[in-house]
Structures are given as structure tokens and as C-alpha cells.
Design an enzyme around this catalytic site. Structure first.
Site, PDB file in Angstrom:
ATOM      1  N   PHE A  24      38.689  -3.228  87.330  1.00 13.38           N
ATOM      2  CA  PHE A  24      39.875  -3.313  86.548  1.00 13.38           C
ATOM      3  C   PHE A  24      39.852  -2.948  85.150  1.00 13.38           C
ATOM      4  O   PHE A  24      38.707  -3.526  84.637  1.00 13.38           O
ATOM      5  CB  PHE A  24      40.747  -5.043  86.580  1.00 13.38           C
ATOM      6  CG  PHE A  24      42.023  -4.861  85.654  1.00 13.38           C
ATOM      7  CD1 PHE A  24      43.146  -4.511  86.395  1.00 13.38           C
ATOM      8  CD2 PHE A  24      41.873  -5.131  84.413  1.00 13.38           C
ATOM      9  CE1 PHE A  24      44.211  -4.510  85.418  1.00 13.38           C
ATOM     10  CE2 PHE A  24      43.014  -5.335  83.585  1.00 13.38           C
ATOM     11  CZ  PHE A  24      44.135  -4.808  84.472  1.00 13.38           C
ATOM     12  N   ASP A  71      32.366  -1.635  80.800  1.00 12.86           N
ATOM     13  CA  ASP A  71      33.715  -2.398  80.364  1.00 12.86           C
ATOM     14  C   ASP A  71      33.239  -3.979  80.173  1.00 12.86           C
ATOM     15  O   ASP A  71      33.365  -4.753  80.961  1.00 12.86           O
ATOM     16  CB  ASP A  71      34.816  -2.150  81.299  1.00 12.86           C
ATOM     17  CG  ASP A  71      36.033  -2.648  80.963  1.00 12.86           C
ATOM     18  OD1 ASP A  71      36.068  -3.613  79.919  1.00 12.86           O
ATOM     19  OD2 ASP A  71      37.436  -2.288  81.693  1.00 12.86           O
ATOM     20  N   LYS A 120      39.514  -8.545  74.113  1.00  9.87           N
ATOM     21  CA  LYS A 120      40.131  -9.799  74.274  1.00  9.87           C
ATOM     22  C   LYS A 120      39.598 -10.694  73.393  1.00  9.87           C
ATOM     23  O   LYS A 120      40.209 -11.111  72.243  1.00  9.87           O
ATOM     24  CB  LYS A 120      39.416 -10.248  75.959  1.00  9.87           C
ATOM     25  CG  LYS A 120      40.282  -9.751  76.865  1.00  9.87           C
ATOM     26  CD  LYS A 120      40.304 -10.358  78.270  1.00  9.87           C
ATOM     27  CE  LYS A 120      41.325  -9.785  78.966  1.00  9.87           C
ATOM     28  NZ  LYS A 120      41.051  -8.854  79.945  1.00  9.87           N
TER      29      LYS A 120
END
Ligand SMILES: *Cc1c(COP(=O)(O)O)cnc(C)c1O
Length: 389
Positions: free
Chosen positions: A130, A215, A244
């Protein structure tokens, strides 16, 4: 005002609303409008590593809001320069940084930079991966449900099984600009990279003249038990995407760049809000808290403690417990929705990762008493009455 009703009436529809109105947070807890306390084991999808409303971050934001909120990156700024220096010291060899505002933007930038650096167009990603939902990042994302409504996506993306060096080697060739991988697959089910896999990926990329993009949007900033999860494997990628929890809850993304990233000249990429002084001040405060409170060590120790407690749960529902630091997946033999609902009724907020995995991403400042409560409640909820849908 019936807050839930108002949101249900006006929402665009892309979020399934929970029946709980949250108005405040402190440490690892969230509070609803009636003052009920919830233990937040989602951290707002992995954002609140420092806990909610950390006073040092709040203070930095307030101070900077009274000083200067916005400044395009063409003008140097004290907060941004200080953050750049801090970032450059985090991973040896990654001295340059691109600032943006979210995880998907960081991935988008990394894909563009890999193309510019290599003059190639192919991107190899992993099954179950993802990477976000904008068109480039979505092209690297695996889940059909996210991709299919938006086909055709960006061409020349391919997907290989995760944790399989041979499959990766076969997929990478002279047209490959980059390989993009998560250090722990989060959304896809909490699958950590097998020891040596990221090193192998780096070797494959180097041999083919391709770049390695990691990532670390979810794994970064102490979540895994180190500042970045790639440090467990002693791997430094060519591009490292983060977002985040980077700025303690303020929206911010960044891509750290190694020496193989080149041809970045004025105008080839940019972001209006990227590197704004407010986000930079918040990130500086957040990074200082991570270091002062030794959040990486805390995540490693608390993660090991929680894993042991979860491993002791004797439930016929549990297939496997896996994870790294305070990023933990409990894979069930059936759908997790009823169990997440049962947890929420007992005032614990957790996430899913796919259909059958309960994902725990608590704030790293969660206390041992709160971890005990989490483990005891999970034990109760998974005690065995088959839930079913
Ligand atoms: C959350 C996430 C993203 C997307 O971040 P947004 O800020 O929601 O765009 C990308 N990659 C990974 C690994 C993530 O966990």
C-alpha cells in the site's frame, strides 16, 4: 447538534462513519463528547506516535503560528533549515530532502524523482503493498478494490510477491527506474520484511541500475523500534518516503534522498505547502520528543512486552500474531469486523488490515497498564465464541 447525523448527511461518502464522536485526545487516549475515555490503538492510522496533544508539539505549533505560518520553499527559513539539518543526521548518506504534505505525495514525488534520475519508466512494487491513493501512488498499490474503479492507471508498474528475492530479481531489468517496498507491509496485513530481504532488494537494484524506494510512511519515526525500520536491516535506500507521525500530527510528508537521486532542477516538482514553517516547527518539536523520550527504545520494549502477552492468548480464532515494535497484526481465521466492534464497545479503538487481521498501532507513549488492559480485553473478546458476520 447531533454531530454524527450532521456528518452522515454531509459526508462525501468515502468514509464509513463510526458511531462515536471524538472531541479531545491526551496521551494514548481519546475522549467522546460525553467524556468517555477510549484507548486509542490506532493512533489515527499511525500518526499519533507521540500520543495526542503532546504539550511540546502544541507549544511549538502555537509559537510558530504567531510567528510565520506560510512561506514558499524558494525563501529560506530558520525552522526549515533546522529541520533539514536534523533530517540529514538521521540516516547517513541521505542529506537532501523534499518536503510535501502527506504519504501519497511523498510516494508520488519519489516515483517522479526515480524517473528523472534514471531516465527509465518501470516501477516494480509488491503484492499486498500500500502506497497511497493518488494516481501514481495508487499504481504502486496492490489492492484491487482501491485500483479497479480508477483504471487505467499509470503504465509500466508491476507487482511481485513480497519477501521473495528471486521474483524481484526476475522483475527488475534495464527499463526499471525503481523498486518500491514497505519495510513492514501495513495496510496489506502487517507483514515485516524477512531478515535480509531489503538488503537483497538493494543489491538487485544496484546491479540493474535501478533505485530503491522504501515507503516508511507507516513504519517511520520509531514505530518499528528504530527511527526507521530499514535500520533493523542496515539498509539505506536511495529514496525514503515518510509522513504520518513526522510532525507530531500536523500534516507533513518528506522524501529523504541519497546520492543516486539526480537531475532535480528548479520547477521539475514542487508543493505550495511543502516545507511550510508551521509543519517544520511541529516536526522539529516531534523529533526532539522522539529523542528525549527515547521513543524507539520504548516501541521496541513495549512491542516485545505486548507480543508476549498476545502470544499467550489461547484462542481458536487466532492464526498468527506478527509485527515489529508497536506495529502488530493479529491474523484471525475469520473476518475481524465483529471483533473490532466488540473492542470498541469495551472502549478500545483498533484497526483492521485487510479482512482478517486486527492491526494495533498504539501511540508509543502507551503505558504498561494500558498495554495490560489491551491484552486482557483482546483475550476476552477473542475468548472463543465464534463471532461470524
Ligand atoms: C498511510 C500510508 C500511505 C499514504 O499516506 P497518506 O498520508 O494517507 O496519503 C502510503 N504508504 C504507506 C505505507 C502508508 O501506510
Amino acid at each position: 447538534m447531533d454531530i454524527l447525523a450532521v456528518e452522515e448527511k454531509h459526508t462525501c461518502g468515502t468514509y464509513a462513519k463510526q458511531p462515536v464522536v471524538i472531541v479531545r485526545g491526551e496521551g494514548a487516549c481519546l475522549y467522546d463528547e460525553d467524556g468517555n475515555e477510549y484507548l486509542d490503538c490506532s493512533s489515527g492510522h499511525g500518526v499519533a506516535n507521540l500520543g495526542h496533544a503532546h504539550p511540546k508539539v502544541a507549544e511549538a505549533i502555537a509559537r510558530q503560528a504567531h510567528t510565520l505560518l506560510t512561506l514558499f520553499e524558494t525563501f529560506p527559513n530558520d525552522q526549515r533549515a533546522a529541520l533539514m539539518e536534523k533530517f540529514a543526521a538521521l540516516l547517513p548518506g541521505m542529506e537532501r530532502v523534499f518536503f510535501c504534505n502527506s504519504g501519497t505525495e511523498a510516494v508520488e514525488a519519489a516515483i517522479k524523482f526515480a524517473r528523472l534520475s534514471t531516465g527509465r519508466t518501470g516501477i516494480v512494487a509488491a503484492m499486498r503493498g500500500f502506497h497511497g491513493r493518488s494516481m501514481g501512488a495508487l499504481s504502486a498499490t496492490w489492492n484491487k478494490a482501491y485500483r479497479e474503479p480508477f483504471l487505467p492507471l499509470v503504465p509500466e508498474f508491476s507487482h511481485v510477491p513480497y519477501n521473495n528475492g528471486d521474483a524481484l530479481e526476475k522483475a527488475v531489468g534495464g527499463g526499471t527506474a525503481a523498486v518500491i517496498l514497505e519495510a513492514v507491509q501495513g495496510e496489506g496485513g502487517v507483514y515485516p520484511a524477512a531478515p535480509g530481504y531489503l538488503k537483497e532488494a538493494q543489491r538487485i537494484c544496484r546491479a540493474a541500475g535501478a533505485l530503491l524506494i522504501l515507503d516508511e510512511v507507516q513504519t517511520g519515526f520509531c514505530r518499528s523500534g528504530k527511527m526507521f525500520a530499514c535500520q533493523h536491516d542496515d539498509v539505506t535506500p536511495d529514496l525514503l518516503c515518510c509522513a504520518k507521525s513526522l510532525a507530531g500530527g500536523v500534516p507533513m510528508g518528506a522524501v529523504l534522498l541519497g546520492p543516486a537521486v539526480k537531475n532535480l532542477t528548479p520547477g521539475v516538482h514542487g508543493s505550495t505547502f511543502g516545507g511550510n514553517p508551521l509543519a517544520c516547527a511541529a516536526a522539529l518539536a516531534a523529533l526532539a520528543v522522539m529523542q528525549e523520550e527515547k521513543l524507539a527504545e520504548q516501541a521496541a520494549e513495549k512491542g516485545a512486552y505486548l507480543m508476549e502477552k498476545l502470544g499467550a492468548i489461547r484462542s481458536p480464532l487466532v492464526r498468527e500474531v506478527r509485527g515489529m515494535g508497536l506495529m502488530i497484526g493479529i491474523e484471525l481465521k475469520q473476518k475481524v469486523t465483529p471483533y473490532l466492534k466488540a473492542l470498541q464497545e469495551k472502549r478500545i479503538i483498533a484497526l483492521n488490515a485487510g479482512l482478517t487481521v486486527i492491526r494495533l498501532l498504539p501511540p508509543l507513549v502507551i503505558t504498561y497498564r494500558q498495554l495490560d488492559r489491551l491484552a486482557a480485553t483482546l483475550d476476552e473478546v477473542l475468548a472463543g465464541e465464534p463471532g461470524g458476520e
